[in-house]
Write a protein that holds these residues in place. Structure first.
Motif, short mmCIF file in Angstrom:
data_model
loop_
_atom_site.label_atom_id
_atom_site.label_comp_id
_atom_site.label_asym_id
_atom_site.label_seq_id
_atom_site.Cartn_x
_atom_site.Cartn_y
_atom_site.Cartn_z
N LEU A 18 -72.66 40.19 16.17
CA LEU A 18 -72.10 40.94 17.30
C LEU A 18 -72.84 40.66 18.60
O LEU A 18 -72.24 40.71 19.68
CB LEU A 18 -72.13 42.44 16.99
CG LEU A 18 -71.17 42.90 15.89
CD1 LEU A 18 -71.37 44.37 15.59
CD2 LEU A 18 -69.73 42.60 16.26
N GLU A 19 -74.12 40.36 18.54
CA GLU A 19 -74.90 40.10 19.74
C GLU A 19 -74.75 38.66 20.24
O GLU A 19 -75.13 38.36 21.37
CB GLU A 19 -76.38 40.38 19.49
CG GLU A 19 -76.70 41.84 19.39
CD GLU A 19 -76.53 42.58 20.71
OE1 GLU A 19 -76.84 42.00 21.78
OE2 GLU A 19 -76.06 43.73 20.67
N ASN A 20 -74.25 37.76 19.44
CA ASN A 20 -74.16 36.34 19.81
C ASN A 20 -72.71 35.88 19.81
O ASN A 20 -72.32 34.98 19.08
CB ASN A 20 -74.99 35.50 18.83
CG ASN A 20 -76.46 35.74 19.01
OD1 ASN A 20 -77.02 35.31 20.00
ND2 ASN A 20 -77.06 36.43 18.07
N GLN A 21 -71.93 36.47 20.68
CA GLN A 21 -70.51 36.14 20.77
C GLN A 21 -70.18 35.13 21.87
O GLN A 21 -69.04 34.72 21.99
CB GLN A 21 -69.70 37.42 21.01
CG GLN A 21 -69.68 38.35 19.83
CD GLN A 21 -68.97 37.75 18.64
OE1 GLN A 21 -67.92 37.14 18.78
NE2 GLN A 21 -69.55 37.90 17.46
N ILE A 47 -74.77 41.43 10.62
CA ILE A 47 -73.67 41.96 11.44
C ILE A 47 -74.15 42.15 12.88
O ILE A 47 -73.44 41.79 13.83
CB ILE A 47 -73.12 43.26 10.84
CG1 ILE A 47 -72.37 42.96 9.56
CG2 ILE A 47 -72.22 43.99 11.84
CD1 ILE A 47 -71.97 44.19 8.76
N GLY A 48 -75.34 42.70 13.05
CA GLY A 48 -75.88 42.86 14.39
C GLY A 48 -76.08 41.54 15.10
O GLY A 48 -75.76 41.40 16.29
N PHE A 49 -76.57 40.54 14.37
CA PHE A 49 -76.77 39.21 14.95
C PHE A 49 -75.43 38.62 15.41
O PHE A 49 -75.33 38.08 16.52
CB PHE A 49 -77.42 38.29 13.92
CG PHE A 49 -77.58 36.89 14.39
CD1 PHE A 49 -78.60 36.53 15.24
CD2 PHE A 49 -76.67 35.91 13.99
CE1 PHE A 49 -78.73 35.23 15.68
CE2 PHE A 49 -76.79 34.62 14.42
CZ PHE A 49 -77.83 34.28 15.28
N LEU A 84 -76.69 44.50 7.52
CA LEU A 84 -76.69 45.09 8.86
C LEU A 84 -77.33 44.17 9.89
O LEU A 84 -76.85 44.07 11.02
CB LEU A 84 -77.40 46.44 8.84
CG LEU A 84 -76.63 47.57 8.15
CD1 LEU A 84 -77.52 48.82 8.05
CD2 LEU A 84 -75.36 47.88 8.89
N VAL A 85 -78.39 43.48 9.51
CA VAL A 85 -79.03 42.54 10.43
C VAL A 85 -78.08 41.39 10.76
O VAL A 85 -77.95 40.99 11.92
CB VAL A 85 -80.36 42.02 9.83
CG1 VAL A 85 -80.89 40.83 10.61
CG2 VAL A 85 -81.38 43.13 9.79
#
Length: 80
Positions: free
Chosen positions: A25-28, A21-23, A18-19
């Motif tokens: 998604l936040e760094n696109q 995936i979150g990383f 999850l971390v």
């Protein structure tokens, strides 16, 4: 006790996933790296970081094997 360890391992893996995936998604935002005149296309910064992580995970253990292998081959000094 084995069940508790398995649940802890699965929970740790899920949290790590999850971390990551979150990383990602936040760094696109797209970036381009240049190194010694060589430049990359613009791709998300998360791709560069994940590739660096994977490369480090491959190189680190290989260097450990090389260093430990050298220590074993060195003659022992001072033993008589």
């Amino acid at each position: 006790m084995r069940g508790v360890k398995r649940v802890a391992l699965v929970t740790t893996v899920l949290v790590a996933a999850l971390v990551v995936i979150g990383f990602v998604l936040e760094n696109q935002q797209g970036v381009s790296l240049s190194f010694f005149g060589w430049a990359t296309a613009q791709i998300p910064v998360a791709i560069f970081i994940v590739l660096a992580l994977i490369l480090g995970m491959l190189i680190g253990p290989l260097l450990g094997v090389v260093v430990c292998g050298r220590r074993r081959k060195l003659p022992s000094a001072g033993r008589g």
